[in-house]
Write an enzyme that holds these catalytic residues in place. Structure first.
Site, mmCIF file in Angstrom:
data_model
loop_
_atom_site.group_PDB
_atom_site.id
_atom_site.type_symbol
_atom_site.label_atom_id
_atom_site.label_comp_id
_atom_site.label_asym_id
_atom_site.label_seq_id
_atom_site.Cartn_x
_atom_site.Cartn_y
_atom_site.Cartn_z
ATOM 1 N N ARG A 101 0.858 -1.192 0.000
ATOM 2 C CA ARG A 101 0.000 0.000 0.000
ATOM 3 C C ARG A 101 0.891 1.238 0.000
ATOM 4 O O ARG A 101 1.727 1.409 0.893
ATOM 5 C CB ARG A 101 -0.898 -0.016 1.250
ATOM 6 C CG ARG A 101 -1.714 1.237 1.396
ATOM 7 C CD ARG A 101 -2.520 1.319 2.694
ATOM 8 N NE ARG A 101 -3.033 2.673 2.773
ATOM 9 C CZ ARG A 101 -3.223 3.371 3.882
ATOM 10 N NH1 ARG A 101 -2.971 2.818 5.060
ATOM 11 N NH2 ARG A 101 -3.664 4.600 3.829
ATOM 12 N N HIS A 146 -2.944 10.961 1.096
ATOM 13 C CA HIS A 146 -2.391 10.682 2.419
ATOM 14 C C HIS A 146 -1.758 11.982 2.918
ATOM 15 O O HIS A 146 -0.557 12.046 3.200
ATOM 16 C CB HIS A 146 -1.389 9.530 2.356
ATOM 17 C CG HIS A 146 -1.184 8.814 3.658
ATOM 18 N ND1 HIS A 146 -1.402 7.467 3.824
ATOM 19 C CD2 HIS A 146 -0.778 9.245 4.869
ATOM 20 C CE1 HIS A 146 -1.123 7.113 5.069
ATOM 21 N NE2 HIS A 146 -0.745 8.188 5.728
ATOM 22 N N GLU A 191 -7.572 8.416 6.714
ATOM 23 C CA GLU A 191 -7.886 8.940 8.045
ATOM 24 C C GLU A 191 -8.451 10.357 8.022
ATOM 25 O O GLU A 191 -7.782 11.322 8.418
ATOM 26 C CB GLU A 191 -6.641 8.880 8.939
ATOM 27 C CG GLU A 191 -6.113 7.488 9.129
ATOM 28 C CD GLU A 191 -4.948 7.397 10.116
ATOM 29 O OE1 GLU A 191 -4.484 8.458 10.584
ATOM 30 O OE2 GLU A 191 -4.528 6.279 10.425
ATOM 31 N N ASN A 330 -7.531 1.355 10.090
ATOM 32 C CA ASN A 330 -6.195 1.610 10.647
ATOM 33 C C ASN A 330 -6.338 1.488 12.156
ATOM 34 O O ASN A 330 -6.983 2.329 12.795
ATOM 35 C CB ASN A 330 -5.715 3.030 10.307
ATOM 36 C CG ASN A 330 -5.350 3.183 8.838
ATOM 37 O OD1 ASN A 330 -5.445 2.239 8.059
ATOM 38 N ND2 ASN A 330 -4.931 4.371 8.456
ATOM 39 N N GLU A 401 -3.687 -0.567 8.256
ATOM 40 C CA GLU A 401 -2.498 -0.192 9.049
ATOM 41 C C GLU A 401 -2.573 -0.814 10.432
ATOM 42 O O GLU A 401 -3.641 -0.843 11.048
ATOM 43 C CB GLU A 401 -2.394 1.327 9.252
ATOM 44 C CG GLU A 401 -1.884 2.095 8.074
ATOM 45 C CD GLU A 401 -1.701 3.579 8.359
ATOM 46 O OE1 GLU A 401 -1.337 3.945 9.499
ATOM 47 O OE2 GLU A 401 -1.924 4.370 7.435
HETATM 48 C C1 NOJ Z 1 -1.430 6.537 10.568
HETATM 49 C C2 NOJ Z 1 -0.988 7.255 9.345
HETATM 50 O O1 NOJ Z 1 -1.771 6.875 8.249
HETATM 51 C C3 NOJ Z 1 0.485 7.127 9.036
HETATM 52 O O2 NOJ Z 1 0.804 8.127 8.125
HETATM 53 C C4 NOJ Z 1 1.288 7.225 10.312
HETATM 54 O O3 NOJ Z 1 2.655 7.209 10.047
HETATM 55 C C5 NOJ Z 1 0.895 6.079 11.213
HETATM 56 N N1 NOJ Z 1 -0.492 6.213 11.556
HETATM 57 C C6 NOJ Z 1 1.688 6.012 12.499
HETATM 58 O O4 NOJ Z 1 1.440 7.116 13.283
#
Ligand code: NOJ
Length: 517
Positions: A101, A146, A191, A330, A401
């Site tokens: 991903r 992102h 997110e 996530n 995630e």
């Molecule tokens: C969520 C995020 O999508 C990612 O960019 C971040 O590095 C991780 N969490 C860890 O904090």
């Protein structure tokens, strides 16, 4: 009991559990379960101004206010994946993953932010990465956004401006057109909680301070933007390419501290998660009703002439509702929730007591990893999967995630292995309960730029030497563990790997051998 004996007894108990489960054969991941790793453009690519790439809100923020990141760093070079993408693919191959991903940088593909001009260099970069992965049999999973918004769009109001719904859809159309023949899994907005509540609470770019109004305008716009990108795919691209679309939600699991706090936990979930899930995944659509009422009452009390959380029209409710092909989660950690005590100050992160009068706290019995925000409570994930399944009637869930932060440059990252194993175990239990968890994506393939924590926090299965010009990547023990897992696809053999290579507990291994069926 001495520490050594304790270790032995727990390893023995562990062996018994494993061998019983092994005999009953339910520790294997089901066929089709995908294992993967993830990264994001600003966190790994670097090459912030190469060729015709446009400026992003992260470029602007950290060039103008470098001291905001913990180590004064930024993503100008990061892991230099713009140049080192071949090595990234090689690592994905070493890990034996089914999917990788990554995200497309909006300003790399559309330097002006608009679809008037598409960068040839951006096209070439993502085509190389996608084709390189496919050649190795690895599925590219693409996140469209992102967090690296083109700065010019921010100057026009960014996510608080409703026109961004069209700007994002135009960008999505370009990406679907260019790469849709090869991408079967699209994630629109990563997110949304962080985009809105983080971006307008001086925690992430654009680093603005407007939780009262702008964050809520953003809420509606991200939902509409996601829905528009989903519907466009559904109507124009799905008939050609049969792909799937969703968006990753960050969802801490929230448990009531005492039974009396059950309502506080419901409201917290609505504030944190359902604000971004209810419009898309619920039968009724629209904002979570209890929360909408609370926010409306707060706004009225404060004298605002309009609801701060902009209402959806019935037409918009119907437009956003159902815009998913699966649920993307996530998940990192769990929290306890309770009502604030009289006179108690605000709570941890975002709103807490200010809007919904809750305090979000840690259970002292949970281990916290390197940072106090990170409580380890694997069973929270299983509960959460059940909750998502029963609340929204969703069975297809992809973990987009999950991973553990560390501060050390530790190549023998036992904590990370233990974390991943224990969360995978809960996923497997949920699968055995009947929930279709389709796959697991570890965050992250390699150490990278962790937003305002800079390079101080590491999530990588691979260590990256940020002082070396070629950003040397070195596998940690967790990378070896993961590549063993992708081969065996069971937690049984995975546990043997753990005992043999990580704890090196030969006694426990002998016991296990005796007990094998
Ligand atoms: C969520 C995020 O999508 C990612 O960019 C971040 O590095 C991780 N969490 C860890 O904090």
């Amino acid at each position: 009991m001495s520490f050594g004996n304790k270790m032995y007894v727990s390893a023995l108990v562990f062996c018994i559990v494993i061998s019983v489960a092994r005999c009953s054969g339910n520790l294997g991941f089901p066929p089709g379960f995908k294992l993967g790793v993830a990264t994001a453009s600003y966190q790994v690519e670097g090459a912030w101004n190469v060729s015709d790439k446009g400026e992003s809100i992260w470029d602007r923020l950290l060039h103008t206010q470098p001291s905001l990141s913990a180590d004064g760093s930024n993503g100008d070079v990061a892991c230099d994946s713009y140049h080192l993408w071949r090595r990234d693919i090689e690592m994905a191959v070493e890990l034996g993953v089914d999917m990788y991903r990554f995200s497309i940088s909006w300003p790399r593909l559309l330097p002006s932010g608009f679809a008037n001009y598409v960068s040839e260099d951006g096209k070439r970069y993502y085509n190389n990465l996608i084709d390189g992965l496919l050649e190795k049999g690895i599925e590219p999973v693409v996140t469209l956004y992102h967090w690296d918004l083109p700065q010019y769009l921010q100057d026009l109001g960014g996510w608080a401006n409703p026109l961004i719904v069209d700007w994002f859809a135009d960008y999505a159309r370009v990406a679907y057109t260019l790469f849709g023949d090869r991408i079967k899994t699209w994630l629109t907005l990563n997110e949304p909680l962080i985009i809105c509540d983080g971006g307008y609470n001086k925690l992430w770019a654009p680093y603005l301070d407007d939780l009262k109004v702008a964050a809520f305008l953003c809420n509606k716009n991200v939902m509409m933007a996601h829905a528009k990108a989903y519907r466009m795919y559904d109507e124009e691209f799905r008939p050609l390419y049969q792909g799937k679309v969703s968006f990753p939600n960050i969802f801490f699991w929230f448990e009531p501290e005492t039974p009396a706090d059950a309502e506080a936990a419901v409201l917290t979930r609505q504030m944190w998660h359902d604000r971004y899930a209810h419009p898309v995944f619920s039968q009724a659509g629209g904002w979570p009703p209890e929360l909408e009422k609370v926010l409306l009452a707060n706004g009225k009390r404060e004298g605002y002439p309009y609801p701060r959380l902009p209402p959806f029209t019935q037409e918009e409710i119907n437009y956003v509702k159902g815009t998913y092909d699966f649920y993307a989660l996530n998940h990192y950690t769990t929290r306890l929730v309770r009502r604030v005590k009289p006179g108690e100050a605000g709570s941890w992160i975002f709103y807490g007591s200010e809007e919904i009068n809750v305090a979000i706290v840690n259970d002292p019995s949970w281990t916290t990893a390197v940072t106090d925000w990170f409580a380890i409570n694997p069973t929270g994930l299983r509960k959460q999967l059940h909750w998502i399944n029963s609340t929204y009637g969703i069975s297809d869930i992809l973990i987009t995630e999950n991973g553990l932060p560390t501060f050390e440059k530790d190549l023998l990252d036992v904590n990370r292995i233990t974390y991943i194993r224990s969360y995978l175990e809960q996923i497997l239990l949920a699968i055995n309960d009947g929930i279709n968890v389709m796959g697991y994506t570890a965050w992250s393939l390699m150490d990278n730029f962790e937003w305002l924590a800079g390079y101080t926090v590491k999530y990588g299965l691979y260590d990256v030497d940020f002082t070396s010009p070629n950003r040397t990547r070195t596998p940690r023990e967790s990378a070896r563990y993961f590549s063993n897992l992708t081969k065996t696809r069971t937690l049984t053999d995975d546990n043997i790997y753990y005992l043999r290579n990580v704890t090196k507990n030969t006694k426990a291994l002998k016991t296990l051998a005796i007990m094998e069926c």
